[in-house]
Design a protein around this motif. Sequence first.
Motif, PDB file in Angstrom:
ATOM      1  N   LEU A  93       1.188  -1.339   0.086  1.00  0.00           N
ATOM      2  CA  LEU A  93       0.045   0.009  -0.218  1.00  0.00           C
ATOM      3  C   LEU A  93       0.887   1.138   0.251  1.00  0.00           C
TER       4      LEU A  93
ATOM      5  N   ILE B 217      -4.678   5.770   1.286  1.00  0.00           N
ATOM      6  CA  ILE B 217      -4.772   4.585   2.171  1.00  0.00           C
ATOM      7  C   ILE B 217      -5.916   5.128   2.952  1.00  0.00           C
ATOM      8  N   ASP B 218      -6.618   4.339   2.856  1.00  0.00           N
ATOM      9  CA  ASP B 218      -8.366   4.823   3.408  1.00  0.00           C
ATOM     10  C   ASP B 218      -8.674   2.793   3.982  1.00  0.00           C
ATOM     11  N   GLU B 219      -9.749   2.389   4.466  1.00  0.00           N
ATOM     12  CA  GLU B 219     -10.635   0.936   4.428  1.00  0.00           C
ATOM     13  C   GLU B 219     -11.014   0.583   3.107  1.00  0.00           C
TER      14      GLU B 219
ATOM     15  N   MET C  16      -7.814  -0.062   1.266  1.00  0.00           N
ATOM     16  CA  MET C  16      -7.280  -0.898   1.987  1.00  0.00           C
ATOM     17  C   MET C  16      -7.921  -2.568   1.276  1.00  0.00           C
ATOM     18  N   ASN C  17      -9.137  -2.374   1.322  1.00  0.00           N
ATOM     19  CA  ASN C  17      -9.894  -2.864   1.524  1.00  0.00           C
ATOM     20  C   ASN C  17      -9.914  -4.122  -0.667  1.00  0.00           C
TER      21      ASN C  17
END
Lengths: 72, 466
Positions: A42, A53-55, A58-59
Motif C-alpha cells: 500500500l 490509503i483509507d479503509e 485497503m480492502n
Amino acid sequence: MKKDEFLIEFSKIIKVPVDQITENEALGTTPSWDSFAQVEILILLEKEFEIEIDENTMNWYISLNRILKLVN
Amino acid sequence: MNKETSDIVDRIIYHAHNRPDKIAFGNFSYRQIAKKMCSLSLAINGLRVLVACENREESYIGMLASLHAGATYAPVDVNAPESRLNRILDKFKPTDIIVGLKDQDRFETVHRVGGECRISRQVVSDLPAYVIFTSGSTGEPKGVVISRKALNQFLRWSASDLGISHNSRVSQHPNVAFDLSVLDIYTGLYNGAQIFPIQSNLDKMFPGRCIQRNKLTHWISVPSVVDLIAKDVSIKHNDFSTLEKMIFCGEPLLPRHLEYIYNLNEKLIVVNTYGPTEATVCMTKLELTSKDWQSKINGSVALGDAIPGMEIELKDGRDNSEGEIVISGGQIAEGYWLQPELTNKLFVDNKYHTGDWAGIVDGEMYFKSRIDRQVKIQGNRVELGDIEQCIYDLTKKATACIKHQDRIIAYIEGSEINQTELLNKISENTVEYMRPYKIICLNDLPRNMNDKIDYNSLAALAEEAV
C-alpha cells in the motif's frame, strides 16, 4: 512507475521471483503476502500512484489482479 | 473521592459528576458511559457475564456493567474460531451474555449494550473481577481468575505511575480478550483520559498514522507493533511530536524497537514492563530515555524492578544470577478457572511460578527463555532461545529451534540463506552440542492465533524433514 518496475518492487515485497509471479497472487493466498507485506504494498502504491490509503483502498488492493489495473 | 479506596467503577461515576461532558471514547462522554454502564448493569441477572462484542466501545461498557453489577466477566474475541468460543462457553458457563449491535444473532439469551438510566452505586461484591482465557501451551483455553482486590492494586499503581491524566489521549490497541487491554482501558478511564480504540483495519495496519491523526500522548501495545510502524516509510523524524510515552508489555522489547523509536523522537519515554496474565497485566517496570537505553540491553531490554506491592525472585538456578521467575504480592491471580490441580501446581505458598527463565547481568534482570524451551543435548542443558538469538544476530531473520531426536533443528524465515556459510558462522559462536544438525528455510514460520511460533507444527515438520 512502469509495470515491469512495479513487478520488481512487488516481487521483493512478497518474496516471489518476478518470473514466478502470476496474476493470482493475493493477500492471504500467497504465503508471504501477509499484513506486513500488505502495508509495504500500500505504501508503494501511495508513493508511486498517489492512491489515498483509507479503509476502501485497503480492502480493494488485496490482489495483484486489481493492483495491475492501477499500474497499467 | 479518595483515590486510594475507589475502584474503576467509582472513578467512572466520579468523572461523570465532575467532568460530565469530557469524551471518554468514541462519541461517548463520561456521563453517557456511566449511564449506559448502570442501565446494562440492571439487566445482568447472574454472576458470570460473557462480554462478546465485536465493537470495542460496546465491550468497554459491557465490562464496566459487569463490575458495577458485582459479577465476574470474561471478555472474548468474537472473531476467534467458533471452536475456541465454544470451549470458553463450556468452561465459563455464563449466566449472562453481553453483545453489541453486530453480534446479537450469534448467541442465545443476550443483553444488548445501548440504553441509559440514572447513575447508581455499584453492587458490593467479593466475586472475582474477570477471567481472561489464555491459549495455554496445549491450545486449550485456560481461565486466569483476577480478583477485584488485585485489579484495584494494579490500577492504583498504573494510574499514579504512568503519567496518564485527564488531559491524556491514550491508545487502546490490544484486543479486549488480551489482558494488556486492562492497562490502557482502565488506567485511561480511571484518570479521566480519552481512549482511542484501534479497531479499524486502517488503524491496525498503520498505527503510526493513527498516533499522528489522533494526536495520541500515550501508546500501549506489545513491542512487535513497532515493527509494523517501521514498515510505514512515510513516518518521519518528529512525526510523533505529541507522544509522551510508549508503554510495552507481553513480549521482549528489542534493541531494534528502541533504535527506531528514538530515531523518530528522542524526547520519548519508553516504559518496558513484564508480567504474566497471572500477575494482573504486569508487575515490573523500567523507564528508558534516549540517553540511557543502550545500557539496559542484553539481547532484549531489561525487565526493570517490581512495582509497589509485588515481589520478584529467581529460583532453581545454578546460582543467584539466574533462575525461574517466581512472583508474589497482591496482584497474583486467584488461580485457574475450575482447574484446582493446575492452580495448586503453579501457585505455591501464594507465589506464582511463571515458567520464565531469567538472568541477572550488571544488576538488571533479563528474560532469557521459557523453561519449556530448555532442553538437554548430550547431557548438556541448552536454551534453544540462545541458539535462536545467535542465528538471528547472524541473519536478522526470524528463527525457531526445536529438539528432535537429541539433535537441534533450526527453522529460518526466508529463502536466501547460504546454509554452509551460516553453519560455519554458528560454529564460531557456539559450542559443538548447540550447533543445529539441520537448517530448514520456510517462507513463514508457523504461528498460533496469538501470533506466537507454533513449535508443535515445527516438530511435525521435523518428522518429515529428517
